[in-house]
Write an enzyme that holds these catalytic residues in place. Structure first.
Site, PDB file in Angstrom:
ATOM      1  CB  ALA A  33      25.960   4.744  25.803  1.00 27.72           C
TER       2      ALA A  33
ATOM      3  N   GLY B 265      29.016   2.258  22.472  1.00 25.49           N
ATOM      4  CA  GLY B 265      29.643   1.681  23.415  1.00 25.49           C
ATOM      5  C   GLY B 265      29.736   0.193  23.129  1.00 25.49           C
TER       6      GLY B 265
ATOM      7  CD  GLU C 196      32.858   3.920  22.887  1.00 29.97           C
ATOM      8  OE1 GLU C 196      31.485   3.939  23.315  1.00 29.97           O
ATOM      9  OE2 GLU C 196      33.512   4.985  22.704  1.00 29.97           O
TER      10      GLU C 196
ATOM     11  CD  GLU D 159      29.516   6.696  19.498  1.00 27.37           C
ATOM     12  OE1 GLU D 159      30.223   6.435  18.469  1.00 27.37           O
ATOM     13  OE2 GLU D 159      29.979   5.625  20.574  1.00 27.37           O
TER      14      GLU D 159
HETATM   15  N1  CAA Z   1      19.993   2.743  23.392  1.00 23.71           N
HETATM   16  C1  CAA Z   1      18.663   2.480  23.886  1.00 23.71           C
HETATM   17  N2  CAA Z   1      17.780   1.584  23.469  1.00 23.71           N
HETATM   18  C2  CAA Z   1      18.484   1.187  21.955  1.00 23.71           C
HETATM   19  C3  CAA Z   1      19.574   1.162  21.679  1.00 23.71           C
HETATM   20  C4  CAA Z   1      20.475   2.096  22.381  1.00 23.71           C
HETATM   21  N3  CAA Z   1      21.756   2.316  22.096  1.00 23.71           N
HETATM   22  N4  CAA Z   1      19.972   0.393  20.551  1.00 23.71           N
HETATM   23  C5  CAA Z   1      18.649  -0.154  20.497  1.00 23.71           C
HETATM   24  N5  CAA Z   1      17.831   0.093  21.396  1.00 23.71           N
HETATM   25  C6  CAA Z   1      16.538  -0.290  21.672  1.00 23.71           C
HETATM   26  C7  CAA Z   1      15.553   0.396  20.522  1.00 23.71           C
HETATM   27  O1  CAA Z   1      14.980   1.714  21.148  1.00 23.71           O
HETATM   28  C8  CAA Z   1      14.303  -0.611  20.521  1.00 23.71           C
HETATM   29  O2  CAA Z   1      13.472  -0.457  21.679  1.00 23.71           O
HETATM   30  P1  CAA Z   1      11.854  -0.754  21.676  1.00 23.71           P
HETATM   31  O3  CAA Z   1      11.557  -2.204  21.010  1.00 23.71           O
HETATM   32  O4  CAA Z   1      11.567  -0.328  22.808  1.00 23.71           O
HETATM   33  O5  CAA Z   1      11.499   0.377  20.612  1.00 23.71           O
HETATM   34  C9  CAA Z   1      14.989  -1.862  20.574  1.00 23.71           C
HETATM   35  O6  CAA Z   1      16.308  -1.755  21.218  1.00 23.71           O
HETATM   36  C10 CAA Z   1      15.293  -2.725  19.563  1.00 23.71           C
HETATM   37  O7  CAA Z   1      15.922  -2.036  18.517  1.00 23.71           O
HETATM   38  P2  CAA Z   1      15.432  -1.567  17.015  1.00 23.71           P
HETATM   39  O8  CAA Z   1      13.833  -1.736  16.909  1.00 23.71           O
HETATM   40  O9  CAA Z   1      15.891  -0.268  16.555  1.00 23.71           O
HETATM   41  O10 CAA Z   1      16.112  -2.771  16.227  1.00 23.71           O
HETATM   42  P3  CAA Z   1      16.498  -3.053  14.837  1.00 23.71           P
HETATM   43  O11 CAA Z   1      16.999  -4.130  14.454  1.00 23.71           O
HETATM   44  O12 CAA Z   1      15.811  -2.349  13.808  1.00 23.71           O
HETATM   45  O13 CAA Z   1      18.031  -1.819  14.726  1.00 23.71           O
HETATM   46  C11 CAA Z   1      19.976  -1.042  15.485  1.00 23.71           C
HETATM   47  C12 CAA Z   1      19.173  -2.252  15.492  1.00 23.71           C
HETATM   48  C13 CAA Z   1      20.482  -0.882  13.976  1.00 23.71           C
HETATM   49  C14 CAA Z   1      21.157  -1.553  16.233  1.00 23.71           C
HETATM   50  C15 CAA Z   1      19.317   0.241  16.242  1.00 23.71           C
HETATM   51  O14 CAA Z   1      18.619  -0.244  17.107  1.00 23.71           O
HETATM   52  C16 CAA Z   1      20.146   1.156  16.323  1.00 23.71           C
HETATM   53  O15 CAA Z   1      20.821   2.067  15.381  1.00 23.71           O
HETATM   54  N6  CAA Z   1      20.651   1.330  17.608  1.00 23.71           N
HETATM   55  C17 CAA Z   1      21.500   2.613  18.146  1.00 23.71           C
HETATM   56  C18 CAA Z   1      23.054   2.299  17.909  1.00 23.71           C
HETATM   57  C19 CAA Z   1      23.649   3.480  18.319  1.00 23.71           C
HETATM   58  O16 CAA Z   1      23.590   4.495  17.539  1.00 23.71           O
HETATM   59  N7  CAA Z   1      24.486   3.189  19.040  1.00 23.71           N
HETATM   60  C20 CAA Z   1      25.498   4.251  19.665  1.00 23.71           C
HETATM   61  C21 CAA Z   1      24.772   4.766  20.956  1.00 23.71           C
HETATM   62  S1  CAA Z   1      25.717   6.300  21.519  1.00 23.71           S
HETATM   63  C22 CAA Z   1      26.939   5.650  22.573  1.00 23.71           C
HETATM   64  O17 CAA Z   1      27.330   4.393  22.714  1.00 23.71           O
HETATM   65  C23 CAA Z   1      27.909   6.576  23.118  1.00 23.71           C
HETATM   66  C24 CAA Z   1      29.207   6.047  23.609  1.00 23.71           C
HETATM   67  O18 CAA Z   1      30.043   5.912  23.076  1.00 23.71           O
HETATM   68  C25 CAA Z   1      29.204   5.903  25.151  1.00 23.71           C
END
Ligand code: CAA
Length: 256
Positions: free
Chosen positions: A62, A107, A110, A130
């Site tokens: 998400a 998500g 999920e 999360e």
């Molecule tokens: N939400 C918003 N933006 C996201 C995102 C997310 N979940 N995941 C990645 N992005 C964005 C980053 O912010 C980045 O944007 P910018 O270029 O504008 O800075 C872009 O995507 C590329 O991401 P990274 O530079 O971080 O890429 P990476 O290859 O270095 O890392 C990754 C990849 C390990 C997937 C890392 O992006 C990451 O950890 N993302 C978040 C993963 C996460 O925590 N997901 C769970 C979200 S909570 C949820 O899902 C709740 C639910 O159950 C409903």
């Protein structure tokens, strides 16, 4: 449907989440587009659906930016919004295959779990991170992960929030098979094609029987099966399938 592409190849629909700059993170717009893509699928001409992500990610979760300022009420509503759409996918009349090409986090995992079948590339990464953000999984992760891989391993992944790679996902039964990135979509299409060759009403009834049966005890579950088994005998495809067998031929099913 700006963030979700839809293509049709024969009887197979391909839904691609297409927000690669944010690794296909799910905000309200992406979720709405995803729902619209499923709503638009023609059930007469489609027999299986493949869901995948554009670029290096399936879905990285998400949208954290969008969630960062939410109140408790907004968070709950956002959870319901995503859950309703994922439940729609889970109960969609046709089989849905997740072709997981990269990150399937939060998500994203999920979404994959609301599909019927999961296959992935050897670059895929899975997890429910999360708790590291101060929240629980919110689009079904606390409920579906345990049902798919068993509650013990699911609790470890959800409480500790660490990611696993494709080989571990295969080992714990989160995915059915792992392919090279180039082989993933052909494999998904081949599997979808195999499903599409079967009697469509029977396949749909199988999905409904297997899903609905899991909601109730075994005595009720076998009644669910009996009704859907019986329903198949209303179809022309049942007659065609059995006639073809008895005549040592092969039926071309008509979805009737
Ligand atoms: N939400 C918003 N933006 C996201 C995102 C997310 N979940 N995941 C990645 N992005 C964005 C980053 O912010 C980045 O944007 P910018 O270029 O504008 O800075 C872009 O995507 C590329 O991401 P990274 O530079 O971080 O890429 P990476 O290859 O270095 O890392 C990754 C990849 C390990 C997937 C890392 O992006 C990451 O950890 N993302 C978040 C993963 C996460 O925590 N997901 C769970 C979200 S909570 C949820 O899902 C709740 C639910 O159950 C409903």
């Amino acid at each position: 449907m700006g963030f979700v592409k839809y293509e049709q190849e024969g009887f197979v629909g391909i839904v691609t989440i297409d927000r690669p700059k944010a690794l296909n993170a799910l905000n309200e717009e992406v979720l709405k587009d995803l729902e619209a893509a499923f709503d638009a699928i023609d059930l007469d001409t489609t027999r299986a659906v493949v869901v995948t992500g554009a670029g290096k990610s399936f879905v990285a979760g998400a949208d954290i930016g969008a969630m960062s300022t939410m109140t408790a009420e907004e968070g709950e509503a956002f959870g319901k919004f995503g859950n309703d759409i994922f439940r729609k996918i889970e109960t969609f009349p046709l089989p849905v295959i997740a072709a997981i090409n990269g990150f399937a986090l939060g998500g994203g995992n999920e979404l994959a779990m609301s599909c019927d079948i999961r296959i992935c590339s050897d670059k895929a990464v899975f997890g429910q991170p999360e708790v590291g953000l101060g929240i629980t999984p919110g689009f079904g992760g606390t409920q579906r992960l345990g049902r798919i891989i068993g509650i013990g391993m699911a609790k470890e992944l959800v409480y500790a929030g660490y990611n696993i790679k494709a080989d571990k996902a295969l080992e714990v039964g989160l995915v059915n098979a792992v392919y090279s990135p180039e082989e993933l979509m052909p494999a998904a299409m081949k599997l979808a094609g195999k499903i599409a060759k079967q009697a469509p009403i029977a396949v749909r009834n199988c999905k409904k029987a297997m899903n609905d049966g899991l909601q109730v005890d075994m005595d009720q579950a076998i009644v669910v099966e009996e009704k859907l088994f019986g329903d198949c005998f209303n179809s022309e495809d049942q007659k065609a399938g059995m006639k073809a067998f008895l005549e040592k031929g092969k039926a071309e099913f008509q979805n009737k």
